[in-house]
Design a protein around this motif. Sequence first.
Motif, PDB file in Angstrom:
ATOM      1  N   ILE A  78      13.420 -11.963 -18.750  1.00 54.69           N
ATOM      2  CA  ILE A  78      14.044 -13.141 -18.151  1.00 54.69           C
ATOM      3  C   ILE A  78      12.953 -14.063 -17.606  1.00 54.69           C
ATOM      4  O   ILE A  78      12.082 -13.624 -16.841  1.00 54.69           O
ATOM      5  CB  ILE A  78      15.014 -12.768 -17.011  1.00 54.69           C
ATOM      6  CG1 ILE A  78      16.134 -11.868 -17.532  1.00 54.69           C
ATOM      7  CG2 ILE A  78      15.598 -14.022 -16.363  1.00 54.69           C
ATOM      8  CD1 ILE A  78      17.089 -11.390 -16.457  1.00 54.69           C
ATOM      9  N   HIS A  79      13.001 -15.322 -18.013  1.00 55.75           N
ATOM     10  CA  HIS A  79      12.054 -16.317 -17.510  1.00 55.75           C
ATOM     11  C   HIS A  79      12.814 -17.587 -17.150  1.00 55.75           C
ATOM     12  O   HIS A  79      13.930 -17.825 -17.626  1.00 55.75           O
ATOM     13  CB  HIS A  79      10.985 -16.636 -18.551  1.00 55.75           C
ATOM     14  CG  HIS A  79      10.037 -15.508 -18.812  1.00 55.75           C
ATOM     15  ND1 HIS A  79      10.326 -14.491 -19.689  1.00 55.75           N
ATOM     16  CD2 HIS A  79       8.818 -15.230 -18.301  1.00 55.75           C
ATOM     17  CE1 HIS A  79       9.322 -13.634 -19.713  1.00 55.75           C
ATOM     18  NE2 HIS A  79       8.388 -14.059 -18.891  1.00 55.75           N
ATOM     19  N   LEU A  86      14.178 -22.171 -30.832  1.00 55.42           N
ATOM     20  CA  LEU A  86      13.574 -21.137 -29.988  1.00 55.42           C
ATOM     21  C   LEU A  86      14.101 -19.752 -30.339  1.00 55.42           C
ATOM     22  O   LEU A  86      13.354 -18.761 -30.307  1.00 55.42           O
ATOM     23  CB  LEU A  86      13.850 -21.446 -28.516  1.00 55.42           C
ATOM     24  CG  LEU A  86      13.113 -22.645 -27.922  1.00 55.42           C
ATOM     25  CD1 LEU A  86      13.593 -22.908 -26.498  1.00 55.42           C
ATOM     26  CD2 LEU A  86      11.605 -22.424 -27.934  1.00 55.42           C
ATOM     27  N   GLN A  87      15.368 -19.675 -30.674  1.00 58.18           N
ATOM     28  CA  GLN A  87      15.948 -18.385 -31.034  1.00 58.18           C
ATOM     29  C   GLN A  87      15.371 -17.871 -32.356  1.00 58.18           C
ATOM     30  O   GLN A  87      15.045 -16.686 -32.488  1.00 58.18           O
ATOM     31  CB  GLN A  87      17.468 -18.509 -31.143  1.00 58.18           C
ATOM     32  CG  GLN A  87      18.182 -17.188 -31.436  1.00 58.18           C
ATOM     33  CD  GLN A  87      18.084 -16.218 -30.281  1.00 58.18           C
ATOM     34  OE1 GLN A  87      18.599 -16.469 -29.202  1.00 58.18           O
ATOM     35  NE2 GLN A  87      17.410 -15.097 -30.510  1.00 58.18           N
ATOM     36  N   ASP A 105      16.314 -16.969 -25.946  1.00 53.76           N
ATOM     37  CA  ASP A 105      17.679 -17.469 -25.760  1.00 53.76           C
ATOM     38  C   ASP A 105      17.666 -18.489 -24.617  1.00 53.76           C
ATOM     39  O   ASP A 105      17.628 -18.113 -23.446  1.00 53.76           O
ATOM     40  CB  ASP A 105      18.627 -16.313 -25.432  1.00 53.76           C
ATOM     41  CG  ASP A 105      20.045 -16.795 -25.144  1.00 53.76           C
ATOM     42  OD1 ASP A 105      20.390 -17.920 -25.562  1.00 53.76           O
ATOM     43  OD2 ASP A 105      20.812 -16.053 -24.492  1.00 53.76           O
ATOM     44  N   LEU A 106      17.639 -19.763 -24.957  1.00 50.59           N
ATOM     45  CA  LEU A 106      17.589 -20.832 -23.955  1.00 50.59           C
ATOM     46  C   LEU A 106      18.988 -21.113 -23.427  1.00 50.59           C
ATOM     47  O   LEU A 106      19.899 -21.430 -24.195  1.00 50.59           O
ATOM     48  CB  LEU A 106      16.993 -22.096 -24.574  1.00 50.59           C
ATOM     49  CG  LEU A 106      16.939 -23.335 -23.664  1.00 50.59           C
ATOM     50  CD1 LEU A 106      16.024 -23.088 -22.471  1.00 50.59           C
ATOM     51  CD2 LEU A 106      16.472 -24.558 -24.456  1.00 50.59           C
ATOM     52  N   GLU A 107      19.154 -21.005 -22.118  1.00 47.31           N
ATOM     53  CA  GLU A 107      20.440 -21.274 -21.471  1.00 47.31           C
ATOM     54  C   GLU A 107      20.237 -22.344 -20.407  1.00 47.31           C
ATOM     55  O   GLU A 107      19.338 -22.247 -19.572  1.00 47.31           O
ATOM     56  CB  GLU A 107      21.007 -20.008 -20.827  1.00 47.31           C
ATOM     57  CG  GLU A 107      21.347 -18.897 -21.816  1.00 47.31           C
ATOM     58  CD  GLU A 107      22.561 -19.220 -22.677  1.00 47.31           C
ATOM     59  OE1 GLU A 107      23.310 -20.157 -22.319  1.00 47.31           O
ATOM     60  OE2 GLU A 107      22.758 -18.541 -23.703  1.00 47.31           O
ATOM     61  N   ASP A 155       4.130 -25.329 -25.191  1.00 53.59           N
ATOM     62  CA  ASP A 155       2.820 -24.846 -24.750  1.00 53.59           C
ATOM     63  C   ASP A 155       2.938 -23.707 -23.749  1.00 53.59           C
ATOM     64  O   ASP A 155       1.912 -23.164 -23.319  1.00 53.59           O
ATOM     65  CB  ASP A 155       2.021 -25.992 -24.102  1.00 53.59           C
ATOM     66  CG  ASP A 155       1.595 -27.039 -25.123  1.00 53.59           C
ATOM     67  OD1 ASP A 155       1.325 -26.653 -26.277  1.00 53.59           O
ATOM     68  OD2 ASP A 155       1.529 -28.230 -24.762  1.00 53.59           O
ATOM     69  N   LEU A 156       4.161 -23.325 -23.380  1.00 53.44           N
ATOM     70  CA  LEU A 156       4.346 -22.337 -22.321  1.00 53.44           C
ATOM     71  C   LEU A 156       5.125 -21.100 -22.755  1.00 53.44           C
ATOM     72  O   LEU A 156       5.284 -20.182 -21.959  1.00 53.44           O
ATOM     73  CB  LEU A 156       5.089 -22.992 -21.139  1.00 53.44           C
ATOM     74  CG  LEU A 156       4.395 -24.162 -20.457  1.00 53.44           C
ATOM     75  CD1 LEU A 156       5.355 -24.864 -19.505  1.00 53.44           C
ATOM     76  CD2 LEU A 156       3.170 -23.684 -19.693  1.00 53.44           C
ATOM     77  N   VAL A 157       5.611 -21.070 -23.983  1.00 51.95           N
ATOM     78  CA  VAL A 157       6.517 -19.979 -24.384  1.00 51.95           C
ATOM     79  C   VAL A 157       5.926 -19.084 -25.470  1.00 51.95           C
ATOM     80  O   VAL A 157       6.638 -18.236 -26.023  1.00 51.95           O
ATOM     81  CB  VAL A 157       7.868 -20.556 -24.866  1.00 51.95           C
ATOM     82  CG1 VAL A 157       8.538 -21.332 -23.761  1.00 51.95           C
ATOM     83  CG2 VAL A 157       7.675 -21.438 -26.108  1.00 51.95           C
ATOM     84  N   GLU A 158       4.655 -19.232 -25.769  1.00 49.75           N
ATOM     85  CA  GLU A 158       4.049 -18.506 -26.882  1.00 49.75           C
ATOM     86  C   GLU A 158       4.136 -16.986 -26.713  1.00 49.75           C
ATOM     87  O   GLU A 158       4.367 -16.253 -27.671  1.00 49.75           O
ATOM     88  CB  GLU A 158       2.581 -18.929 -27.044  1.00 49.75           C
ATOM     89  CG  GLU A 158       1.887 -18.340 -28.260  1.00 49.75           C
ATOM     90  CD  GLU A 158       2.430 -18.881 -29.576  1.00 49.75           C
ATOM     91  OE1 GLU A 158       2.432 -18.126 -30.556  1.00 49.75           O
ATOM     92  OE2 GLU A 158       2.841 -20.061 -29.596  1.00 49.75           O
ATOM     93  N   ASP A 159       3.954 -16.495 -25.491  1.00 48.24           N
ATOM     94  CA  ASP A 159       3.838 -15.047 -25.268  1.00 48.24           C
ATOM     95  C   ASP A 159       5.054 -14.423 -24.605  1.00 48.24           C
ATOM     96  O   ASP A 159       4.970 -13.290 -24.119  1.00 48.24           O
ATOM     97  CB  ASP A 159       2.595 -14.760 -24.407  1.00 48.24           C
ATOM     98  CG  ASP A 159       1.313 -15.162 -25.106  1.00 48.24           C
ATOM     99  OD1 ASP A 159       1.177 -14.860 -26.302  1.00 48.24           O
ATOM    100  OD2 ASP A 159       0.457 -15.804 -24.464  1.00 48.24           O
ATOM    101  N   ILE A 160       6.161 -15.131 -24.553  1.00 45.56           N
ATOM    102  CA  ILE A 160       7.335 -14.581 -23.869  1.00 45.56           C
ATOM    103  C   ILE A 160       8.518 -14.521 -24.825  1.00 45.56           C
ATOM    104  O   ILE A 160       8.499 -15.125 -25.896  1.00 45.56           O
ATOM    105  CB  ILE A 160       7.701 -15.419 -22.620  1.00 45.56           C
ATOM    106  CG1 ILE A 160       8.042 -16.852 -23.002  1.00 45.56           C
ATOM    107  CG2 ILE A 160       6.556 -15.407 -21.614  1.00 45.56           C
ATOM    108  CD1 ILE A 160       8.438 -17.706 -21.820  1.00 45.56           C
ATOM    109  N   HIS A 161       9.555 -13.794 -24.411  1.00 48.30           N
ATOM    110  CA  HIS A 161      10.746 -13.639 -25.223  1.00 48.30           C
ATOM    111  C   HIS A 161      11.921 -13.352 -24.301  1.00 48.30           C
ATOM    112  O   HIS A 161      11.747 -13.160 -23.097  1.00 48.30           O
ATOM    113  CB  HIS A 161      10.573 -12.481 -26.215  1.00 48.30           C
ATOM    114  CG  HIS A 161      10.434 -11.151 -25.540  1.00 48.30           C
ATOM    115  ND1 HIS A 161       9.236 -10.706 -25.022  1.00 48.30           N
ATOM    116  CD2 HIS A 161      11.357 -10.186 -25.263  1.00 48.30           C
ATOM    117  CE1 HIS A 161       9.420  -9.516 -24.470  1.00 48.30           C
ATOM    118  NE2 HIS A 161      10.686  -9.174 -24.587  1.00 48.30           N
ATOM    119  N   GLY A 162      13.118 -13.310 -24.884  1.00 46.17           N
ATOM    120  CA  GLY A 162      14.306 -12.983 -24.103  1.00 46.17           C
ATOM    121  C   GLY A 162      15.011 -14.225 -23.578  1.00 46.17           C
ATOM    122  O   GLY A 162      15.000 -15.288 -24.195  1.00 46.17           O
TER     123      GLY A 162
END
Length: 297
Positions: free
Chosen positions: A109-110, A204-205, A211-213, A180-187
């Motif tokens: 979760i981010h 993104l999915q 999963d962008l909410e 530029d900020l989501v390269e190493d994250i998921h979920g």
Amino acid sequence: MPLEDFIIAVYCCVEQMWQSSVMPSRLRQRGFAPKLSDAEVLTMEIVGEFLGFDSDQQIWKYFGSHWKSWFPALGSRSTFARQAANLWYVKQLLHQKLAWDLGAYADSIHMIDGFPVPICQFARANRCKLFQGIADYGHCASKKETYKGFHGHVVIDYSGTITGLIFTSAKTDERIAMFDLVEDIHGLMIGDKGYLSHELKVYLQDFYNIDLETPLRSNMQESRDPAFVAQLTKTRRLIETVIGQLSEHFHIEKVWARDLWHLTSRVARKVLAHTVGVFLNRQLGRAPLQFEGLITS
């Protein structure tokens, strides 16, 4: 902890990260090695940020007046400021290392959000010569004002640890800057209405497994479970807390720098200082973002 213990804890944290990080083979191409070690400079910067000193001159003056016996090699202000600015890349590496160790990138979760970074008041924007061709005009919806400067973009994990922070021109679309900020994250990624886009959500999915909410606009029909939407709203408040700490405690919205080199270094040390605070709080069994009371008088 007492201030003396805090300084020691920060120094040990910096040294430990330095030894376990992949540093450039040579930080300096020529000249003599500085008398004040790089770990000492980073310690002074991080501690200074926690004490509310956000300029090189304030940090240098404070440690020269109160802790010279602990940092006997501390020289002139210009030498300290130059050495601190030259460590901008090291600060970024150490932050990434510490964030990885804290599990911030692996979290499922981010949250993402932005904040204004004005370089001058709007009344004198036409006369301002700073960051020409880089800074631009933007609008802050929360403050209902137009400003000239940058826009900050920050991503945190569920505990409040910063995984990435960048500055762009004030008019840059948040949906573009987030790549530029989501390269190493998921979920799950929680954002505000500024990130609302069906095309962005699908992209993104498919390519990042994210999963962008976001909240929907008032004229849009909500099909999600109301309890889920309420939980999203509650969870997203955490990033507002982090931005509040960066603004009020670390003064990230104040641009004292006059060039990108010093600006990059200043932002990197604020992000590193915040992450070190999260690390020390965890070590002490405190809430990760409970900075108040971390240093006792």
